[in-house]
Scaffold this active site. Sequence first.
Site, PDB file in Angstrom:
ATOM      1  N   ASP A  31       0.985  -1.371  -0.247  1.00  0.00           N
ATOM      2  CA  ASP A  31      -0.040  -0.063   0.108  1.00  0.00           C
ATOM      3  C   ASP A  31       0.922   1.303   0.051  1.00  0.00           C
ATOM      4  OD1 ASP A  31      -2.276   1.538   0.251  1.00  0.00           O
ATOM      5  OD2 ASP A  31      -1.989   1.748   2.501  1.00  0.00           O
ATOM      6  N   GLY A  84      -4.901   3.363  -3.577  1.00  0.00           N
ATOM      7  CA  GLY A  84      -6.123   4.056  -3.998  1.00  0.00           C
ATOM      8  C   GLY A  84      -6.195   5.486  -4.684  1.00  0.00           C
TER       9      GLY A  84
END
Lengths: 372, 1159
Positions: free
Chosen positions: B274, B707
């Site tokens: 991430d 994201g």
Amino acid sequence: MMASSYNAKDEDGLHPGSVGSGGPGSVKSKKPDNTAFKQQRLPAWQPILTAGTVLPAFFMIGLIFIPIGIGLFVTSNNIKEFEIDYTGVDMSSPCYICAQNYSWDSTSVCTCSVPFTLDQHFDSNVFMYYGLSNFYQNHRRYVKSRDDSQLNGDKSSLLSPSKECEPYRTSENKPIAPCGAIANSLFNDTLELFYIHPNGSRIAIHLVKTGIAWWTDKHVKFRNPGGSNSNLSVVFQDTSKPVNWRKAVYELDPADPENNGFINEDFIVWMRTAALPTFRKLYRIIQKKKDNMTPTLPPGNYSLEVTYNYPVRSFDGRKRMILSTISWMGGKNPFLGIAYITVGSVCFFLGVVLLIIHHKYGNRNNSADITN
Amino acid sequence: MRLVKRRWKDVRVGDFVRVLSNQIIPADILLLHTSDPNGVCHMETANLDGETNLKQRRVVPGFSTPGKPFQPQTFSSTVVCENPNNNLNVFKGYVERPDKRRTGFGIDSLLLRGCTVRNTDDAAGIVVYAGQETKSMLNNSGPRYKRSKIERKMNTDVLFCMLLLFFMCLIGALGHSIWLETFTTMPSYIVPDRNGNYTPSVLAGFYMFFTMIILLQVMIPVSLYVSIELVKMGQIFFITQDVELYDEELDSRVQCRALNITEDLGQIQYVFSDKTGTLTENKMVFRRCTIVGTEYRHDENAARLAVVSGANEEEEDTLYQQTKLPKLPLEELQDSHTGDKNHANTQVTAANRHRSRVAAGAQCDMAFSTPLETVVVPDRKLTLEVDRQMASILSGPYLDFFLALAICNTVVVSTVTAQRQRDKGRSNSDGSFHIMGQWFRKGSLRNVFSSMKFFKRDGETLADPFAKDEDEPDMFHSSDVSDSTTGQKVLSSEGEVKRSLSRTEEVCYEAHSPDEAALIHAAKAYGFTMVERTPYHVTVKLPDDTLLKFEVLDVLTFDSTRRRMSIIVRHPHTNEIIMYTKGADSAIMERLGNVFSDMSQVDNVAKQIAVKTQKDLDMYARDGLRTLCFAKKVISEKEFKAWFAIRQEALSAIDEKEERLMDTATNIENNFTLLGATGIEDRLQENVPETIQALRRAGMQVWVLTGDKPETAINIAYSCKLLDHEQDLVFTFSTNRKSVCKMRLEDTLGEVRRSSLSPGAEVQFRGNNSGFTLMEHSIGLVIDGPTLSMAMSDDLVEQFVELCKHCRAVLCCRVTPLQKSSVVKLIRQKLRVMTLAIGDGANDVNMIQAADVGIGVSGQEGMQAVMASDFAITRFKHLQRLLLVHGHWCYSRLANMVIYFFYKNVAYVNLLFWYQFYCGFSATAMIDYWLMILFNLLFTSAPPIMFGIMDREVSDSTLLSLPELYKTGQHSEGYRRSTFWIAILDAFYQSLVCFFIPYWTYNGSDIGIFSFGTPMNTVSLFTIILHLAIEIKSWTVVHWVIMIGSVLAYFIVTLAYSAICTSCNPPSNPYWIMHKQMADPMFYLVCTLTTVVALLPRYTLHVLRGTLAPSPHLGARQLERLPPSRREQRIREWRGLRDTCISPSLRSQEHSSSPCPTA
């Protein structure tokens, strides 16, 4: 999972919080101990196996093994051994007739006499063995078929032997003593040795029948029931003899109470089951002559008188009589000596090979490591 | 109408649900009403996607009246929507009224389960999906049972063992029947059954098969499984004890949550990370700015940052004490409002937790606003400049610049009322900020003092310009005040503060991106505070406390093509229409008012400004700062009207709406006047580039799945050296059309293949880049979420995977949690590689669960990631040590141990098997049963376990400095099928030796069964122990103790047993056998010879391999023996060698066993 996440977060906040509320230092930190063990920093010996480092080991092994091997080989060669097969398979064999006729339940006594010649003299104590071939004393069910507590003199086991003894547990509704297949198949040939003097007379050689079993077996493991009661026939009165036996256990050596019953040494020796299908068992000891000058067994002609009882034809077995002197390494066996010499030589050879390799390749590494 | 409380589980589709502020939404609800007059509802989606900003949701118009309570009774329409799916960003449907009028709605009207309502007193709506059908649940692919790779491999090897056992038993059974067949009459040593009958030979053979299974069952290493568990426990103990993985700031060790996959850490081939909070701290820090050509370095701020980063425990505690302040009345109100009895408690704990976060400088929960980031110490020179301009004129480039900073964004102002509990700490930081920004309010002094303390500690007196009101009642912070006698300047009167903030007790910003937060806080530092934003107005407070209320005429939102955003406002004083724009430097510079394009009208000043600014920008970029340019344009009324008409048309367009909107934006965004530029630092966590580099050198592919926006992601990727400006050829995939995607894929793949096939190109590269071969690994791939889902569709997936194989780095932006996990799954399944996923947020949970190894980064973003993870660490840099050191250790230890265990069992059992040939296959054991059991249980169990826990081939420092050593684990070199069979063969050889040397020695003699077995047992023990001794790479005290202890235990137990047991264990008769044997010199001779012969081949082979073809590990071990200085030099040399050496072999598909390193 998602739903409960928020609570999880808050709850999780507790642990640093609890540290904080205690103020600095008052709460034990979770910091791991900085010890050599926990940090895996213990001082360590880190051998690296390369030609250079192990060379000495190979040469050492070679140098140690070869002399040992030679010693063993020489010792083994000095042991004198004589072996004679008296099974009576051949028509020409003296025991042929006995071997043909014999079965377990035969009642007649068959004897045969096997002549042989010793070329060398046997010094010191000579051990007389009987040897059996193709006799699987190590068969699993055979090995089990005994009752050690009965043999240890346990009264209750005497009268109700272990189930392991089946089907040699009872006979005619009486418990068998000693029970089991091992005891049942006790070797029951009688061997006698005569020296045929050059003048033709037969001199019986004195065979000692005690001292052939392990001391611990005779004195600890095997005990007659009834303790000091020397009347073994009373002790064994409620028992039956093993089906293959000619005489009861208390008749094995009626002359010597210390060698009768369960502590009969022939019996004890038999009960120590052999590891391999070809084996020998110590039968008698011929003690060296007192004067030390004459050999125990001088070279010459001998006669082995066999009371042939033991059947081996069913399993194609062989019976042998072995005479052997003994050294610190036991009986004659050149194998170990040869093996030591071979392994020692191989190690030495490998050492040389490694030395060459070390010179050719190891140096390159070393130079790279050190001089570069 | 009456509301009833219901449990979540009782919520059904079609229910009307009202959710209050700060409550978690229980189901997917179509928003029909909110308390907000504008019909919006804010929700925080951090639980779903990890994004920490607030999302706005709008009511479906026409079903409620703003300002009035919702009336569900009057709702008589039908809601039609799509089937439940897991797409968090798409939702379609319509509401059909009784009169067949349809109103459409989309995702912006849907409240998602698991999110939290913020800033909105209450929201109501109708449940469209509930329970398992909600989007969050569908995104949540449940837990996966993880089994380590070694164990999977091991299980097949156990099957081989079973097969071997089967054959051995079959041989035994056949042998027994045949042996029985040879007898015509039964000899006396074959014992008949109870009734005196003999079993037929075939049946006896059949029985024998099972008897053999019982005898030889040790072949199947059941104890191995137990031992593995023990070893893993030990390994985990050492991992958690590692002081290097301990985080002082959070007081937390590495957590091993999965107990059974430690060795997988040593086999990782792909790392999926991430970005936010994992690679970065998620701290955007305002570092520098340049205004109309003058650069302001903000050295004081830099100094402060440096100090804060180095803040030690003492200050943390001070900070902590400060955050535990009495609750404000408003919060108490809120408490009773929500009716949460534990609230006060949780609040305190939240604050407690915050303490560590603040101290750690970690990301604050939302809006990227820990004091570290938000507090900007103004540059003194710049402050003076601003003050001067404020004093003289009410306009000027400086004021414009800060106004642009303050209003040209989409930041939402939230108030304390709407604050979440966990943001308690942040409100304090804001408080401190107010002081910095020369505001003053009660109850918020303490953080400043803590900041001041930092300064003082550093021997500076930066706090001087700030104010401390001596009249301030020292209610909560007496201790602090005594520290802070320095603050002196009061710029605002209390009355004014109260006036301006009569409604907003405290100002909190909810920014969409950390950049915006950093900028708006920077503006605030200079006194330009945005205090309110509505869709139509934005209010800014100036340094002199006057409020400017701008009318917002239009907002041209940011998009990745234009790479800028603009806000068009009407100035309240001058009534001018002004457009403030911020954007990437190129996006602004090329549109400056004719500076470069029209040479004839060169405005010298403007040109100089542009040139200077560009110079500064270049410098910022070199320093790794994220740059943004600010520009202004005054639009005439007429021009605006004309443009606005077109704009409105575009807005209402249906076809190609986006293109048209973009066109309109481009039309107005020109002729800028450059105001200045800012440099923002997105702080990476410490050592991230080094860690990534080390992981790469260890042969791992690092992917970043985020994201986040592509721009941000790429920026981070460059700064953490995931992508390299010079070496990487970056392909960016971002398209909405599948055909385009397909074409791009094919093109790129073709190009990649071509380049990797041409050796000439590679030589060139190598020449240019000092030993680094780049061709294969110089490809970076950037792909966004929508494109990714297309690329992962069935027809393109093969090509995509193929392309990924060639990429050195892959960066996926704008991906949903589910996409993250499906990417991981795809790579794991298609390439059959070991994957590791690391993340910190709830949005990483799926990925963490999908990967072979999931790592949670704790202490940043809640605990979901940690809960789902197998291992939890606190910093990304710990990954390096966790994988390269512990992973490698665990892998090689366990692999060696497993192999050894197979060997050990086979070697021992085969002794019994060989004996069967000499006992008529009657399943006799020549070793006492108890000793046999104890042999595995006692005498030889501890050494392999210790071996599995403690053996250490290469030290941790060497492993860290030579990450290449990790590759053995990746290629499973420690435990291959061949290794297994070699071990089995060796076991067969050794057992043959251990059986036949005693056999030939004792053959024909009067030896008894157990006297025969005793030397064999002893020899086996020696062989097995010394075999391990050859394998052990480092001998510590523990090793010696356990090895010698095992041998001693054998002799002691055997001697004791055979002394005591006269008739206790029929039929084995162990009595006095050991003593008898040990009194016999032959015993020792046999043992010595057998052991030497049994181990000679393995030993020689080790020696030869060590000399002729040393493994990299051996090289590394030799390095360790060198003195430190020489070692470093050699390591450098080695690296150079390996780089040139490994890459050709890599190209030929990883056959990299070339003996490069030590050559």
